[in-house]
Design a protein around this motif. Structure first.
Motif, PDB file in Angstrom:
ATOM      1  N   THR A 222      50.983  42.170  39.177  1.00 47.84           N
ATOM      2  CA  THR A 222      51.483  40.917  38.619  1.00 47.84           C
ATOM      3  C   THR A 222      52.258  41.167  37.331  1.00 47.84           C
ATOM      4  N   ALA A 223      52.981  40.145  36.883  1.00 48.98           N
ATOM      5  CA  ALA A 223      53.622  40.195  35.571  1.00 48.98           C
ATOM      6  C   ALA A 223      52.551  40.165  34.477  1.00 48.98           C
ATOM      7  N   GLY A 255      47.718  52.299  32.802  1.00 44.42           N
ATOM      8  CA  GLY A 255      47.747  51.382  31.667  1.00 44.42           C
ATOM      9  C   GLY A 255      47.888  49.943  32.073  1.00 44.42           C
ATOM     10  N   ASN A 256      47.772  49.650  33.353  1.00 42.57           N
ATOM     11  CA  ASN A 256      47.992  48.282  33.825  1.00 42.57           C
ATOM     12  C   ASN A 256      46.953  47.837  34.853  1.00 42.57           C
ATOM     13  N   ALA A 257      45.817  48.526  34.925  1.00 40.78           N
ATOM     14  CA  ALA A 257      44.740  48.066  35.806  1.00 40.78           C
ATOM     15  C   ALA A 257      44.086  46.828  35.198  1.00 40.78           C
ATOM     16  N   PRO A 258      43.539  45.931  36.008  1.00 43.15           N
ATOM     17  CA  PRO A 258      42.803  44.791  35.447  1.00 43.15           C
ATOM     18  C   PRO A 258      41.586  45.272  34.666  1.00 43.15           C
ATOM     19  N   ALA A 259      41.176  44.483  33.685  1.00 37.53           N
ATOM     20  CA  ALA A 259      39.960  44.814  32.936  1.00 37.53           C
ATOM     21  C   ALA A 259      38.713  44.467  33.741  1.00 37.53           C
ATOM     22  N   PHE A 260      38.781  43.388  34.525  1.00 44.35           N
ATOM     23  CA  PHE A 260      37.641  42.929  35.315  1.00 44.35           C
ATOM     24  C   PHE A 260      38.146  42.387  36.649  1.00 44.35           C
ATOM     25  N   ALA A 261      37.224  42.292  37.606  1.00 42.93           N
ATOM     26  CA  ALA A 261      37.527  41.658  38.893  1.00 42.93           C
ATOM     27  C   ALA A 261      36.289  40.931  39.393  1.00 42.93           C
ATOM     28  N   ALA A 262      36.505  39.894  40.174  1.00 43.35           N
ATOM     29  CA  ALA A 262      35.418  39.145  40.799  1.00 43.35           C
ATOM     30  C   ALA A 262      35.847  38.757  42.207  1.00 43.35           C
ATOM     31  N   LEU A 263      34.857  38.591  43.083  1.00 44.58           N
ATOM     32  CA  LEU A 263      35.121  38.166  44.449  1.00 44.58           C
ATOM     33  C   LEU A 263      34.359  36.879  44.746  1.00 44.58           C
ATOM     34  N   SER A 264      35.005  35.980  45.484  1.00 43.57           N
ATOM     35  CA  SER A 264      34.370  34.753  45.939  1.00 43.57           C
ATOM     36  C   SER A 264      34.580  34.629  47.443  1.00 43.57           C
ATOM     37  N   ALA A 265      33.702  33.880  48.101  1.00 41.71           N
ATOM     38  CA  ALA A 265      33.754  33.745  49.556  1.00 41.71           C
ATOM     39  C   ALA A 265      33.833  32.275  49.948  1.00 41.71           C
ATOM     40  N   TYR A 266      34.385  32.065  51.133  1.00 39.17           N
ATOM     41  CA  TYR A 266      34.454  30.730  51.715  1.00 39.17           C
ATOM     42  C   TYR A 266      34.162  30.868  53.201  1.00 39.17           C
ATOM     43  N   ASP A 267      33.458  29.889  53.766  1.00 37.71           N
ATOM     44  CA  ASP A 267      33.127  29.921  55.186  1.00 37.71           C
ATOM     45  C   ASP A 267      33.483  28.575  55.791  1.00 37.71           C
ATOM     46  N   GLY A 268      34.504  28.564  56.632  1.00 39.50           N
ATOM     47  CA  GLY A 268      34.921  27.301  57.228  1.00 39.50           C
ATOM     48  C   GLY A 268      35.958  27.516  58.305  1.00 39.50           C
ATOM     49  N   PRO A 269      36.230  26.489  59.097  1.00 38.42           N
ATOM     50  CA  PRO A 269      37.152  26.621  60.224  1.00 38.42           C
ATOM     51  C   PRO A 269      38.615  26.716  59.815  1.00 38.42           C
ATOM     52  N   GLY A 270      38.968  26.207  58.647  1.00 36.89           N
ATOM     53  CA  GLY A 270      40.353  26.254  58.187  1.00 36.89           C
ATOM     54  C   GLY A 270      40.439  26.963  56.848  1.00 36.89           C
ATOM     55  N   ASP A 271      41.653  27.025  56.283  1.00 33.19           N
ATOM     56  CA  ASP A 271      41.812  27.645  54.976  1.00 33.19           C
ATOM     57  C   ASP A 271      41.158  26.794  53.900  1.00 33.19           C
ATOM     58  N   PRO A 272      40.656  27.418  52.827  1.00 32.18           N
ATOM     59  CA  PRO A 272      39.942  26.677  51.776  1.00 32.18           C
ATOM     60  C   PRO A 272      40.808  25.576  51.184  1.00 32.18           C
ATOM     61  N   PRO A 273      40.228  24.379  50.994  1.00 26.65           N
ATOM     62  CA  PRO A 273      41.024  23.264  50.460  1.00 26.65           C
ATOM     63  C   PRO A 273      41.257  23.323  48.960  1.00 26.65           C
ATOM     64  N   GLY A 274      40.436  24.077  48.215  1.00 22.53           N
ATOM     65  CA  GLY A 274      40.615  24.108  46.767  1.00 22.53           C
ATOM     66  C   GLY A 274      39.641  25.063  46.105  1.00 22.53           C
ATOM     67  N   ILE A 310      41.455  38.812  39.412  1.00 24.43           N
ATOM     68  CA  ILE A 310      41.561  39.901  38.449  1.00 24.43           C
ATOM     69  C   ILE A 310      41.757  39.302  37.064  1.00 24.43           C
ATOM     70  N   HIS A 311      41.171  39.940  36.056  1.00 24.71           N
ATOM     71  CA  HIS A 311      41.201  39.406  34.683  1.00 24.71           C
ATOM     72  C   HIS A 311      41.763  40.451  33.740  1.00 24.71           C
ATOM     73  N   PRO A 312      42.760  40.089  32.930  1.00 22.33           N
ATOM     74  CA  PRO A 312      43.529  38.838  33.071  1.00 22.33           C
ATOM     75  C   PRO A 312      44.685  38.965  34.056  1.00 22.33           C
ATOM     76  N   ASP A 313      45.171  40.194  34.262  1.00 27.70           N
ATOM     77  CA  ASP A 313      46.339  40.443  35.107  1.00 27.70           C
ATOM     78  C   ASP A 313      46.340  41.922  35.471  1.00 27.70           C
ATOM     79  N   GLY A 314      47.460  42.414  36.028  1.00 28.96           N
ATOM     80  CA  GLY A 314      47.578  43.846  36.294  1.00 28.96           C
ATOM     81  C   GLY A 314      47.815  44.160  37.751  1.00 28.96           C
ATOM     82  N   GLY A 315      47.370  45.351  38.162  1.00 32.06           N
ATOM     83  CA  GLY A 315      47.664  45.808  39.503  1.00 32.06           C
ATOM     84  C   GLY A 315      46.502  46.511  40.167  1.00 32.06           C
TER      85      GLY A 315
END
Length: 342
Positions: A222-223, A255-274, A310-315
């Motif tokens: 990312t930028a 010099g451009n890796a994210p400082a932190f990362a997190a993962l979240s999950a969703y379970d449903g028949p369609g794409d997550p609404p929000g 990814i927090h805050p940005d990077g690659g």
């Protein structure tokens, strides 16, 4: 900027070499080799670079035809799937590009020979259509069938730099079931990016490509973020399943890796609404530069989608989500496989 879901160019190129694509046959390649059609990088050109057969081109080029007919090449898709857009790229071919081209498709599972493919009955995807020299000629495809091979026919002769075949992977459910534990988000089994916050330096699709990244340019980046918030990407799993191990790979990102990362999950028949629909999968975790992080996930519940923050940005180079499809996830793969059979 979110990935436009309606843009077929955001879908993977099923024919590209890095996904296993190859050119198995061409009737002529005197000036430039057929294998160049599926190179992953943009076509290049250095003026007045001459070899024994003339100017060197990063593409496929046939001799000047002195009799009626046409030239053709057969491309094996690296990943079988539904085709939504074909791009016949004639970049750098100016006075030597074909005047027109047509595209046909074939579904032949297994490992057929070039002779088998040439003798097969092909299905038209794109009728004979005019080509612009020195440009990317895009042709939308309306087909709900699964294909394994593409035949490009050029009229009457000339050069094509690249053949891009954008579409949706259709996983073989028999292979997925036999493997047991698979990368649930891998493009090879049908994982797909559906949205992302930013793709300034690198496409998020690269996160789920097979094999290790060979440079920083083969990852998602990312930028630099100058305000509050963080960057993210949302992905649809190939099949509903339970994630056991997450692989967060920052290889090549120093010099451009994210400082932190997190993962979240969703379970449903369609794409997550929000945003409120996601549940925690991996809490905010510190990342090291140029490191392949393997993290055990204690997740009892299955998921259909995963979001990487990814927090805050990077690659990042790659994201792997190793796990097991559920019974209904495998059943859905079987249904799709059967429904898309020609």
């Amino acid at each position: 900027m979110p990935v436009p879901a309606a843009d077929p160019r955001a879908l993977p190129d099923l024919a590209v070499r890095t996904l296993g694509g190859g050119v198995v046959w061409a009737n002529d390649e005197l000036f430039a080799g057929r294998e160049n059609l599926v190179n992953p990088w943009p076509p290049s050109f250095t003026p007045r670079t001459f070899g024994a057969k003339g100017q060197v081109y990063d593409g496929w080029e046939t001799r000047r035809r002195r009799e009626p007919g046409h030239d053709a090449a057969i491309v094996r898709l690296g990943i079988p799937g539904l085709v939504h857009l074909v791009v016949v790229d004639t970049t750098h071919f100016t006075g030597n590009s074909p005047t027109s081209a047509s595209i046909e498709a074939l579904c032949r599972d297994g490992h057929p020979s070039a002779d088998d493919l040439r003798a097969a009955t092909w299905t038209p995807l794109v009728p004979r259509s005019p080509l612009r020299p020195d440009g990317a000629n895009a042709f939308p495809v309306a087909s709900d069938r699964r294909w394994t091979h593409i035949r490009l026919t050029i009229h009457p002769d000339g050069g094509v730099a690249r053949l891009r075949v954008h579409g949706e992977a259709v996983a073989d459910p028999h292979l997925v079931a036999a493997l047991g534990t698979v990368d649930l988000v891998g493009v090879g089994v049908g994982g797909r990016v559906i949205r992302c916050s930013n793709r300034f330096y690198g496409e998020p699709q690269r996160l789920i490509e097979p094999g290790p990244a060979r440079s920083m340019g083969e990852g998602w980046e990312t930028a630099r973020r100058r305000g509050p918030g963080n960057d993210w990407v949302e992905l649809r799993l190939a099949a509903r399943g339970t994630v056991r191990v997450a692989e967060l790979d920052t290889t090549w990102f120093l010099g451009n890796a994210p400082a932190f990362a997190a993962l979240s999950a969703y379970d449903g028949p369609g794409d997550p609404p929000g945003d409120t629909s996601w549940r925690p999968l991996l809490p905010r975790t510190p990342l090291q530069p140029d490191t392949r992080h393997l993290i055990v996930i204690d997740a009892a519940d299955p998921a259909t989608h995963v979001r990487l923050d990814i927090h805050p940005d990077g690659g990042m180079a790659r994201l792997r989500l190793w796990g097991t499809p559920t019974g209904d996830g495998l059943a859905a793969l079987h249904s799709r496989w059967q429904a898309t059979a020609p």
